[in-house]
Design a protein around this motif. Structure first.
Motif, PDB file in Angstrom:
ATOM      1  N   GLU A  66     113.484   1.702  42.765  1.00  0.00           N
ATOM      2  CA  GLU A  66     114.787   1.550  41.764  1.00  0.00           C
ATOM      3  C   GLU A  66     115.054   3.013  41.565  1.00  0.00           C
ATOM      4  O   GLU A  66     116.328   3.326  41.425  1.00  0.00           O
ATOM      5  N   ASN A  67     114.132   3.828  41.282  1.00  0.00           N
ATOM      6  CA  ASN A  67     114.465   5.287  40.578  1.00  0.00           C
ATOM      7  C   ASN A  67     113.734   6.154  41.345  1.00  0.00           C
ATOM      8  O   ASN A  67     113.920   7.548  40.974  1.00  0.00           O
ATOM      9  N   GLY A  68     113.312   6.006  42.383  1.00  0.00           N
ATOM     10  CA  GLY A  68     112.715   7.091  43.310  1.00  0.00           C
ATOM     11  C   GLY A  68     113.471   7.974  43.962  1.00  0.00           C
ATOM     12  O   GLY A  68     114.749   7.706  43.773  1.00  0.00           O
ATOM     13  N   SER A  69     113.142   9.012  44.652  1.00  0.00           N
ATOM     14  CA  SER A  69     114.114   9.599  45.430  1.00  0.00           C
ATOM     15  C   SER A  69     114.852   8.770  46.643  1.00  0.00           C
ATOM     16  O   SER A  69     114.180   7.936  47.007  1.00  0.00           O
ATOM     17  N   SER A  70     115.811   9.419  47.079  1.00  0.00           N
ATOM     18  CA  SER A  70     116.453   8.621  48.306  1.00  0.00           C
ATOM     19  C   SER A  70     115.650   8.358  49.245  1.00  0.00           C
ATOM     20  O   SER A  70     115.661   7.304  50.042  1.00  0.00           O
ATOM     21  N   LYS A  71     114.533   9.319  49.622  1.00  0.00           N
ATOM     22  CA  LYS A  71     113.936   9.042  50.795  1.00  0.00           C
ATOM     23  C   LYS A  71     112.927   8.056  50.499  1.00  0.00           C
ATOM     24  O   LYS A  71     112.355   7.305  51.569  1.00  0.00           O
ATOM     25  N   ASN A  72     112.337   8.033  49.387  1.00  0.00           N
ATOM     26  CA  ASN A  72     111.388   7.148  49.089  1.00  0.00           C
ATOM     27  C   ASN A  72     111.593   5.632  48.435  1.00  0.00           C
ATOM     28  O   ASN A  72     110.947   4.694  48.700  1.00  0.00           O
ATOM     29  N   LYS A  73     112.827   5.436  48.268  1.00  0.00           N
ATOM     30  CA  LYS A  73     113.268   4.234  47.796  1.00  0.00           C
ATOM     31  C   LYS A  73     113.112   3.087  48.794  1.00  0.00           C
ATOM     32  O   LYS A  73     112.572   2.007  48.581  1.00  0.00           O
ATOM     33  N   ASP A  74     113.623   3.468  49.972  1.00  0.00           N
ATOM     34  CA  ASP A  74     113.586   2.490  51.133  1.00  0.00           C
ATOM     35  C   ASP A  74     112.294   1.774  51.601  1.00  0.00           C
ATOM     36  O   ASP A  74     111.985   0.878  51.555  1.00  0.00           O
ATOM     37  N   VAL A  75     111.485   2.918  51.603  1.00  0.00           N
ATOM     38  CA  VAL A  75     109.834   2.468  51.981  1.00  0.00           C
ATOM     39  C   VAL A  75     109.212   2.038  50.894  1.00  0.00           C
ATOM     40  O   VAL A  75     108.504   1.044  51.028  1.00  0.00           O
ATOM     41  N   ALA A  76     109.469   2.339  49.492  1.00  0.00           N
ATOM     42  CA  ALA A  76     108.877   1.662  48.483  1.00  0.00           C
ATOM     43  C   ALA A  76     109.215   0.121  48.318  1.00  0.00           C
ATOM     44  O   ALA A  76     108.287  -0.639  48.169  1.00  0.00           O
ATOM     45  N   ALA A  77     110.433   0.005  48.544  1.00  0.00           N
ATOM     46  CA  ALA A  77     111.113  -1.539  48.620  1.00  0.00           C
ATOM     47  C   ALA A  77     110.353  -2.159  49.731  1.00  0.00           C
ATOM     48  O   ALA A  77     110.106  -3.352  49.681  1.00  0.00           O
ATOM     49  N   ALA A  78     110.457  -1.652  50.782  1.00  0.00           N
ATOM     50  CA  ALA A  78     109.800  -2.268  52.185  1.00  0.00           C
ATOM     51  C   ALA A  78     108.297  -2.596  51.742  1.00  0.00           C
ATOM     52  O   ALA A  78     107.851  -4.070  52.048  1.00  0.00           O
ATOM     53  N   VAL A  79     107.554  -1.830  51.280  1.00  0.00           N
ATOM     54  CA  VAL A  79     106.006  -2.162  50.757  1.00  0.00           C
ATOM     55  C   VAL A  79     106.147  -3.219  49.642  1.00  0.00           C
ATOM     56  O   VAL A  79     105.366  -4.226  50.155  1.00  0.00           O
ATOM     57  N   ALA A  80     106.701  -3.150  48.658  1.00  0.00           N
ATOM     58  CA  ALA A  80     106.909  -4.260  47.549  1.00  0.00           C
ATOM     59  C   ALA A  80     107.252  -5.525  48.283  1.00  0.00           C
ATOM     60  O   ALA A  80     106.686  -6.569  47.963  1.00  0.00           O
ATOM     61  N   SER A  81     108.225  -5.473  49.185  1.00  0.00           N
ATOM     62  CA  SER A  81     108.780  -6.611  49.642  1.00  0.00           C
ATOM     63  C   SER A  81     107.701  -7.478  50.713  1.00  0.00           C
ATOM     64  O   SER A  81     107.563  -8.714  50.390  1.00  0.00           O
ATOM     65  N   ARG A  82     106.826  -6.596  51.350  1.00  0.00           N
ATOM     66  CA  ARG A  82     105.907  -7.352  52.012  1.00  0.00           C
ATOM     67  C   ARG A  82     104.851  -7.949  51.202  1.00  0.00           C
ATOM     68  O   ARG A  82     104.331  -9.045  51.478  1.00  0.00           O
ATOM     69  N   VAL A  83     104.500  -7.235  50.074  1.00  0.00           N
ATOM     70  CA  VAL A  83     103.531  -7.869  49.159  1.00  0.00           C
ATOM     71  C   VAL A  83     103.757  -9.201  48.547  1.00  0.00           C
ATOM     72  O   VAL A  83     103.234 -10.011  48.517  1.00  0.00           O
ATOM     73  N   PHE A  84     105.191  -9.065  48.258  1.00  0.00           N
ATOM     74  CA  PHE A  84     105.743 -10.430  47.604  1.00  0.00           C
ATOM     75  C   PHE A  84     105.994 -11.525  48.628  1.00  0.00           C
ATOM     76  O   PHE A  84     105.714 -12.908  48.461  1.00  0.00           O
ATOM     77  N   PHE A  85     106.077 -11.101  49.886  1.00  0.00           N
ATOM     78  CA  PHE A  85     106.060 -11.917  50.956  1.00  0.00           C
ATOM     79  C   PHE A  85     104.606 -12.757  51.201  1.00  0.00           C
ATOM     80  O   PHE A  85     104.475 -13.677  51.403  1.00  0.00           O
TER      81      PHE A  85
END
Length: 807
Positions: A66-85
């Motif tokens: 939500e608050n990271g740099s534009s480069k890190n936002k997408d990959v952080a969301a992807a990692v968190a999404s897979r954990v929730f999956f």
């Protein structure tokens, strides 16, 4: 250690990935975005095996997303999404996947379980949002719009739509048009339906397009719960079918005509039939005519007939088009000078099917020639009643009705002629029913109807308020004979309608004759929507006679069946007049003191709601909230008829709520029986729904549950349903036993003893024993007597069915 690694080869990479995950997770707290980016990229590669190590750091990952740099936002969301999956929380996984940009690729060639699961979740959420938006846009004061959950509120609708639209593109690429159609129809997105069919037409062969159109039509009819959405989708399908036919491609003409009939497109149906007749496919044209008649919409059939060219009247004895008489009548097509005598012969044959009564003649001939009615059944029943039934007029009347069931439509009245003295025992309303039973026996026998009923028909207007039971019954019987609508000759219907209306106008002094005349008029004019007939019935209703008013209310419902909220009338003045009639009926039901009239009007309103679905919601809600239990009784039937055959979850939920919450037993009973009407296309669901209701403390609910199972499963011989009803045959309440006997008889229709596990013979013996048992209550005996007739209805050639062959 080497030995252990050799024995457990998977332990080394697991240990290595676990230790690597711990180090990478530690790097997330580093202030450098570059280090965070490297750690997240490495984590994404191993998260599927180390998600349990990453799970405790989900808050940190979500903060970065939500608050990271534009480069890190997408990959952080992807990692968190897979954990929730992996934690089996697909909604949260989807929320973050939508924020992960390129890391959530729906169009990738390689399909992972992660992507497939989240795409399914995205489609489900998309359908919910689209439906909620549709409900909000079309909501009335009485409807409630579902409130989105907090997760749905934080989910970006645009990104969700993008994922679903990418899924559509994938379906186009893979040729999975049926899948795309399912999503579009469930989400009420009719423009997308048009796009899918157009892409299919451009990319696929005509044969594949026809298969897709057939699937779309079936899905539309069976799965789309909103009538307005269904009609829009049907219009799109009809357009594509028409394009296909004009290109010369092979297509299912039956499906096209079904689609056009559901839309009420008279001219298009007539054009298809005419094209087949002119193109040398007269057999298919005749079959379509039979299908139209079988669907039972008299008004539609007459309009189609009026648009077919007819030979000049001076060259024929009669002009079939003279019989068309409706308020919404269309211009009758005149003769075409370019047509050959052979083409006019084919057109005349088509007209004889549509409005000439040819299907009715075939049906009557079949039932008469193939009647297998057992005369000994009635002989045994009469003997039991004479010896052990005493002088019970109720049971005598039931026996007469049972005889009518046994020989319905066969014209076989030998038993009645052989036992005229026994028939004369009927008095008052029993005499009315006995005379009416002749109409059931001779249903469709229009050529001899007046001759058969001549001894009973009223000869002159009655000035006496007493008597008239045989005369009233004969008028009702006349309506039953001619009441098969489009299967009967239109000229005969017009003739009989005039005869019945004459007696309706001139016999207001005798409420019994008026009662029979009103019911007869309603049956003969069912579905015509004739305001002239409605106004005559309204005059009878306003005489405030309880008996005649009840029949008048019912008859108005028959004439205006399915017209609530109907905007298809070609005459705005007629539509406005129908709306006024609706308001007058509601007001009169609240003003009159006669419960019979209120019941007749409420059932008439229920008939007017038939097939109207959400268009009838306002009227239904108004009736459901009324203080009068009789109007709420009508509301239960109005709801079940409005959503008849749709399987609507909303209607089922409302009926079940009424069945367990209303304070009136009759209302609860009507609500339970209504479940069978809503679910008749999926009858297996009814026994499951009412299983617990069969154990209700309320006997009215138990009775209704039995009847609902019987109506839904009629003619199936379903062993599970029979097993459910068996305990109810010994219920402590007599009318519950009656309902169980009737329901079991319905299920055993058209069944043999061998197909029912040798139970049918035992059940028949049980019916005979109950009829002859002096100690059995009258209500239970009624169930046994009527059940005897129901099992072998129509000379053992008929069964109870609420749908035509085309559904």
């Amino acid at each position: 250690m080497a030995t252990l690694a050799a024995i457990l080869p998977h332990a080394v990479p697991q240990t290595s990935s676990t230790s690597a995950a711990a180090g990478l997770l530690a790097m997330l707290s580093e202030p450098s975005p570059t280090l965070q980016s490297a750690a997240l990229t490495r984590l994404l590669a191993i998260v599927d095996t180390s998600w349990h190590m990453v799970a405790p750091h989900l808050p940190e990952l979500e903060e970065l997303a939500e608050n990271g740099s534009s480069k890190n936002k997408d990959v952080a969301a992807a990692v968190a999404s897979r954990v929730f999956f992996h934690l089996e929380e697909p909604t949260q996984a989807l929320r973050l996947a939508l924020e992960s940009g390129k890391y959530f690729d729906v169009l990738a060639e390689e399909r992972s379980l992660y992507v497939e699961t989240l795409v399914s979740e995205a489609i489900a959420r998309y359908i919910q949002l689209r439906r909620a938006a549709y409900e909000q846009a079309n909501s009335s004061t009485t409807s409630t719009v579902p409130t989105p959950t907090s997760t749905e509120e934080t989910m970006d609708p645009e990104k969700l739509s993008r994922v679903v639209h990418e899924m559509f593109e994938r379906c186009y690429r893979d040729g999975e048009y049926n899948h795309a159609l399912g999503v579009a129809l469930e989400s009420y997105e009719t423009p997308k339906v048009s796009e899918i069919l157009q892409r299919c037409a451009a990319d696929q062969s005509p044969a594949d397009l026809e298969v897709t159109l057939q699937h779309a039509l079936e899905a539309c009819v069976n799965l789309v719960s909103k009538k307005s959405v269904r009609n829009k989708a049907l219009g799109i399908i009809a357009v594509e079918y028409t394009k296909l036919s004009r290109k010369g491609g092979k297509y299912n003409v039956t499906s096209l005509v079904k689609c056009q009939q559901l839309l009420g497109n008279v001219a298009d149906v007539a054009e298809v039939i005419l094209g087949l007749l002119d193109g040398g496919e007269e057999l298919m044209a005749f079959q379509l005519c039979f299908d139209l008649v079988d669907n039972g919409d008299l008004n539609f059939v007459q309009k189609v007939s009026a648009l077919l060219p007819s030979k000049p009247a001076q060259n024929e004895g009669t002009d079939v088009d003279e019989t068309v008489s409706t308020d919404d009548a269309v211009e009758v097509t005149t003769a075409d000078p370019t047509r050959t005598p052979e083409s006019y012969t084919l057109l005349k044959q088509a007209q004889s099917i549509l409005i000439g009564g040819f299907p009715g003649e075939l049906s009557l001939s079949f039932l008469h020639r193939n009647s297998n009615s057992d005369k000994l059944i009635m002989e045994s029943l009469k003997k039991n009643l004479d010896e052990k039934g005493g002088r019970n007029s109720v049971l005598h009347n039931c026996a007469v009705v049972s005889h009518a069931y046994l020989n319905a439509g066969t014209t076989n009245d030998t038993f009645l002629r052989d036992h005229l003295d026994w028939m004369r025992k009927a008095s008052n309303w029993a005499k009315f029913s006995a005379t009416t039973s002749l109409g059931v026996l001779h249903a469709g026998h229009t050529t001899e109807a007046m001759t058969l009923l001549e001894p009973y028909l009223p000869q002159a207007p009655s000035t006496s308020a007493a008597g008239g039971y045989a005369e009233g019954g004969s008028l009702y019987a006349l309506g039953l004979i001619h009441g098969q609508n489009s299967a009967i000759s239109s000229s005969k219907q017009v003739e009989v309608s005039s005869f019945l209306r004459e007696h309706l106008r001139t016999n207001h002094a005798n409420e019994v004759i008026s009662h029979g005349a009103a019911l007869g008029v309603g049956l003969v004019n069912m579905g015509t929507g004739s305001m002239e007939v409605v106004n005559e019935l309204k005059e009878l209703l306003y005489t405030d006679s309880a008996v005649a008013g009840e029949a008048a209310g019912l008859a108005i419902g028959m004439v205006l069946v399915g017209t609530v909220g109907d905007g298809t009338s070609s005459d705005p003045a007629t539509a406005e007049e129908r709306k006024e009639i609706l308001g007058e009926l509601k007001n009169y039901a609240r003003e009159t003191q006669h419960e019979k009239i209120i019941r007749g009007v409420s059932m008439g309103l229920a008939l007017m709601c038939y097939g109207c679905e959400e268009n009838a919601d306002v009227l239904i809600e108004e009736m459901r909230s009324d203080r009068d239990p009789v109007l709420r009784y009508g509301a239960a039937y109005a709801l079940s008829l409005a959503y008849c055959g749709t399987g609507s979850n909303k209607a089922i939920r409302m009926l079940l709520h009424t069945a367990v919450s209303d304070v009136n037993d009759d209302v609860r009973m009507a609500a339970v029986i209504g479940l069978a009407f809503v679910l008749f296309k999926t009858p297996g669901r009814v026994p499951q729904l009412v299983r617990l209701l069969l154990e209700s403390f309320n006997p009215h609910v138990r009775y209704a549950s039995c009847m609902a199972v019987g109506i839904a499963m009629s003619g199936s011989g379903d062993a599970e349903s029979i097993a459910m009803l068996e305990p109810m045959l010994d219920d402590m309440t007599d009318y519950v036993r009656q309902g169980a006997l009737l329901a079991t008889s319905m299920i055993y229709m058209q069944q043999s003893d061998a197909s029912c596990g040798k139970k049918l013979k035992l059940f028949r013996e049980r019916l005979v024993n109950i009829t002859g048992d002096k100690h059995m209550s009258t209500l239970t005996k009624m169930g046994a007597i009527l059940g005897t007739g129901l099992m072998d209805v129509g000379g053992r050639n008929c069964e109870l069915n609420m749908a035509s062959r085309n559904g």
